[in-house]
Design a protein around this motif. Structure first.
Motif, PDB file in Angstrom:
ATOM      1  N   LEU A   1       7.461  10.138 -16.314  1.00 15.42           N
ATOM      2  CA  LEU A   1       6.044   9.976 -15.994  1.00 15.42           C
ATOM      3  C   LEU A   1       5.521   8.643 -16.531  1.00 15.42           C
ATOM      4  CD1 LEU A   1       3.479  11.145 -14.760  1.00 15.42           C
ATOM      5  CD2 LEU A   1       3.084  12.357 -16.903  1.00 15.42           C
ATOM      6  N   GLU A   2       5.895   8.285 -17.747  1.00 21.36           N
ATOM      7  CA  GLU A   2       5.477   7.012 -18.329  1.00 21.36           C
ATOM      8  C   GLU A   2       6.011   5.839 -17.519  1.00 21.36           C
ATOM      9  OE1 GLU A   2       6.761   7.051 -22.392  1.00 21.36           O
ATOM     10  OE2 GLU A   2       5.387   8.675 -22.939  1.00 21.36           O
ATOM     11  N   LYS A   3       7.273   5.912 -17.100  1.00 19.70           N
ATOM     12  CA  LYS A   3       7.855   4.846 -16.289  1.00 19.70           C
ATOM     13  C   LYS A   3       7.156   4.732 -14.940  1.00 19.70           C
ATOM     14  CE  LYS A   3      12.435   5.074 -18.372  1.00 19.70           C
ATOM     15  NZ  LYS A   3      13.846   5.466 -18.182  1.00 19.70           N
ATOM     16  N   THR A   4       6.804   5.869 -14.350  1.00 18.57           N
ATOM     17  CA  THR A   4       6.103   5.859 -13.070  1.00 18.57           C
ATOM     18  C   THR A   4       4.729   5.218 -13.217  1.00 18.57           C
ATOM     19  OG1 THR A   4       7.268   7.856 -12.418  1.00 18.57           O
ATOM     20  CG2 THR A   4       5.283   7.317 -11.188  1.00 18.57           C
ATOM     21  N   GLN A   5       4.041   5.518 -14.294  1.00 22.33           N
ATOM     22  CA  GLN A   5       2.740   4.903 -14.532  1.00 22.33           C
ATOM     23  C   GLN A   5       2.870   3.396 -14.728  1.00 22.33           C
ATOM     24  OE1 GLN A   5       1.529   7.385 -17.818  1.00 22.33           O
ATOM     25  NE2 GLN A   5       0.323   8.735 -16.493  1.00 22.33           N
ATOM     26  N   LEU A   6       3.922   2.967 -15.397  1.00 20.08           N
ATOM     27  CA  LEU A   6       4.159   1.540 -15.589  1.00 20.08           C
ATOM     28  C   LEU A   6       4.437   0.849 -14.250  1.00 20.08           C
ATOM     29  CD1 LEU A   6       4.501  -0.839 -17.532  1.00 20.08           C
ATOM     30  CD2 LEU A   6       6.907  -0.205 -17.755  1.00 20.08           C
ATOM     31  N   VAL A   7       5.250   1.476 -13.412  1.00 25.78           N
ATOM     32  CA  VAL A   7       5.533   0.919 -12.086  1.00 25.78           C
ATOM     33  C   VAL A   7       4.239   0.795 -11.285  1.00 25.78           C
ATOM     34  CG1 VAL A   7       6.648   1.404  -9.868  1.00 25.78           C
ATOM     35  CG2 VAL A   7       7.935   1.651 -11.979  1.00 25.78           C
ATOM     36  N   HIS A   8       3.401   1.814 -11.344  1.00 24.56           N
ATOM     37  CA  HIS A   8       2.126   1.799 -10.637  1.00 24.56           C
ATOM     38  C   HIS A   8       1.247   0.636 -11.119  1.00 24.56           C
ATOM     39  CE1 HIS A   8      -0.973   3.638  -8.180  1.00 24.56           C
ATOM     40  NE2 HIS A   8      -1.816   3.391  -9.161  1.00 24.56           N
ATOM     41  N   GLN A   9       1.185   0.430 -12.413  1.00 25.18           N
ATOM     42  CA  GLN A   9       0.403  -0.675 -12.974  1.00 25.18           C
ATOM     43  C   GLN A   9       0.954  -2.025 -12.532  1.00 25.18           C
ATOM     44  OE1 GLN A   9       0.594   0.083 -17.171  1.00 25.18           O
ATOM     45  NE2 GLN A   9      -1.008   1.650 -17.128  1.00 25.18           N
ATOM     46  N   LYS A  10       2.278  -2.155 -12.489  1.00 23.79           N
ATOM     47  CA  LYS A  10       2.901  -3.417 -12.075  1.00 23.79           C
ATOM     48  C   LYS A  10       2.620  -3.713 -10.607  1.00 23.79           C
ATOM     49  CE  LYS A  10       4.880  -4.449 -15.973  1.00 23.79           C
ATOM     50  NZ  LYS A  10       4.437  -5.575 -16.772  1.00 23.79           N
ATOM     51  N   ILE A  11       2.641  -2.682  -9.772  1.00 23.61           N
ATOM     52  CA  ILE A  11       2.325  -2.873  -8.351  1.00 23.61           C
ATOM     53  C   ILE A  11       0.877  -3.339  -8.204  1.00 23.61           C
ATOM     54  CG2 ILE A  11       2.033  -1.712  -6.123  1.00 23.61           C
ATOM     55  CD1 ILE A  11       4.366   0.138  -6.969  1.00 23.61           C
TER      56      ILE A  11
ATOM     57  N   TYR B   1       0.828  -1.203   0.000  1.00 20.44           N
ATOM     58  CA  TYR B   1       0.000   0.000   0.000  1.00 20.44           C
ATOM     59  C   TYR B   1       0.866   1.258   0.000  1.00 20.44           C
ATOM     60  CZ  TYR B   1      -3.855   3.113   0.665  1.00 20.44           C
ATOM     61  OH  TYR B   1      -4.765   4.113   0.469  1.00 20.44           O
ATOM     62  N   ALA B   2       1.955   1.227   0.752  1.00 19.28           N
ATOM     63  CA  ALA B   2       2.869   2.370   0.768  1.00 19.28           C
ATOM     64  C   ALA B   2       3.462   2.598  -0.625  1.00 19.28           C
ATOM     65  CB  ALA B   2       3.975   2.153   1.791  1.00 19.28           C
ATOM     66  N   LEU B   3       3.782   1.523  -1.338  1.00 18.60           N
ATOM     67  CA  LEU B   3       4.306   1.648  -2.697  1.00 18.60           C
ATOM     68  C   LEU B   3       3.268   2.264  -3.636  1.00 18.60           C
ATOM     69  CD1 LEU B   3       6.252  -1.702  -3.131  1.00 18.60           C
ATOM     70  CD2 LEU B   3       7.224   0.599  -3.139  1.00 18.60           C
ATOM     71  N   VAL B   4       2.018   1.850  -3.496  1.00 20.05           N
ATOM     72  CA  VAL B   4       0.958   2.411  -4.336  1.00 20.05           C
ATOM     73  C   VAL B   4       0.812   3.903  -4.068  1.00 20.05           C
ATOM     74  CG1 VAL B   4      -1.534   2.428  -4.734  1.00 20.05           C
ATOM     75  CG2 VAL B   4      -0.312   0.265  -4.649  1.00 20.05           C
ATOM     76  N   GLU B   5       0.764   4.278  -2.795  1.00 25.30           N
ATOM     77  CA  GLU B   5       0.630   5.699  -2.458  1.00 25.30           C
ATOM     78  C   GLU B   5       1.830   6.499  -2.949  1.00 25.30           C
ATOM     79  OE1 GLU B   5      -0.194   5.958   1.783  1.00 25.30           O
ATOM     80  OE2 GLU B   5      -2.236   6.518   1.247  1.00 25.30           O
ATOM     81  N   LEU B   6       3.035   5.958  -2.764  1.00 25.75           N
ATOM     82  CA  LEU B   6       4.245   6.640  -3.212  1.00 25.75           C
ATOM     83  C   LEU B   6       4.250   6.827  -4.721  1.00 25.75           C
ATOM     84  CD1 LEU B   6       6.998   7.832  -2.424  1.00 25.75           C
ATOM     85  CD2 LEU B   6       7.947   5.540  -2.695  1.00 25.75           C
ATOM     86  N   SER B   7       3.869   5.787  -5.454  1.00 30.02           N
ATOM     87  CA  SER B   7       3.857   5.915  -6.914  1.00 30.02           C
ATOM     88  C   SER B   7       2.793   6.913  -7.375  1.00 30.02           C
ATOM     89  CB  SER B   7       3.664   4.556  -7.584  1.00 30.02           C
ATOM     90  OG  SER B   7       2.385   4.046  -7.371  1.00 30.02           O
ATOM     91  N   GLU B   8       1.660   6.983  -6.671  1.00 24.91           N
ATOM     92  CA  GLU B   8       0.641   7.969  -7.026  1.00 24.91           C
ATOM     93  C   GLU B   8       1.146   9.394  -6.781  1.00 24.91           C
ATOM     94  OE1 GLU B   8      -3.000   7.071  -5.023  1.00 24.91           O
ATOM     95  OE2 GLU B   8      -3.527   5.539  -6.483  1.00 24.91           O
ATOM     96  N   HIS B   9       1.827   9.615  -5.665  1.00 20.34           N
ATOM     97  CA  HIS B   9       2.384  10.940  -5.377  1.00 20.34           C
ATOM     98  C   HIS B   9       3.456  11.307  -6.402  1.00 20.34           C
ATOM     99  CE1 HIS B   9       0.259  11.751  -1.682  1.00 20.34           C
ATOM    100  NE2 HIS B   9       0.562  10.545  -1.238  1.00 20.34           N
TER     101      HIS B   9
END
Length: 111
Positions: A55-65, A14-22
């Motif tokens: 930004l694209e890489k961050t969105q990809l990381v978020h999707q993978k999480i 959950y912390a990873l999801v919140e961090l990636s969203e921020h």
């Protein structure tokens, strides 16, 4: 897994999801400010491209999480324990009037 390990796993995910969203939000602000500055000066095009790639890489990381969370909840033998830990996080967020970042994942019926 033990309940304490499930709790740690749920908290970490959950912390990873919140961090990636921020991070995604911050990068989005950066991209927009660079685009506005680019209209004033022509030398900022490279910075805007780099920010867009980040930004694209961050969105990809978020999707993978999110995919990892779905896989854990669908396939892990103790998925109910992990799901209960996410429900505790969700309840805490709701009681403090914060949004719960995984609502779209956890509302889907799990098999």
């Amino acid at each position: 897994m033990s309940i304490s390990r499930d709790r740690e796993l749920a908290d970490t995910l959950y912390a990873l999801v919140e961090l990636s969203e921020h991070l995604k939000h911050d990068l989005n602000l950066l991209v927009h400010s660079l685009q506005e500055a680019q209209h004033a000066e022509t030398g900022l095009a490279a910075n805007t491209d780099q920010a867009n790639k980040a930004l694209e890489k961050t969105q990809l990381v978020h999707q993978k999480i999110e995919s990892l969370i779905k896989l854990l909840l669908l396939n892990h033998t103790d998925a109910t324990s992990i799901l209960n830990e996410f429900e505790k996080i969700r309840t805490t967020k709701l009681l403090t009037s914060e949004t719960f970042s995984l609502a779209h994942i956890l509302k889907a019926p799990l098999k």
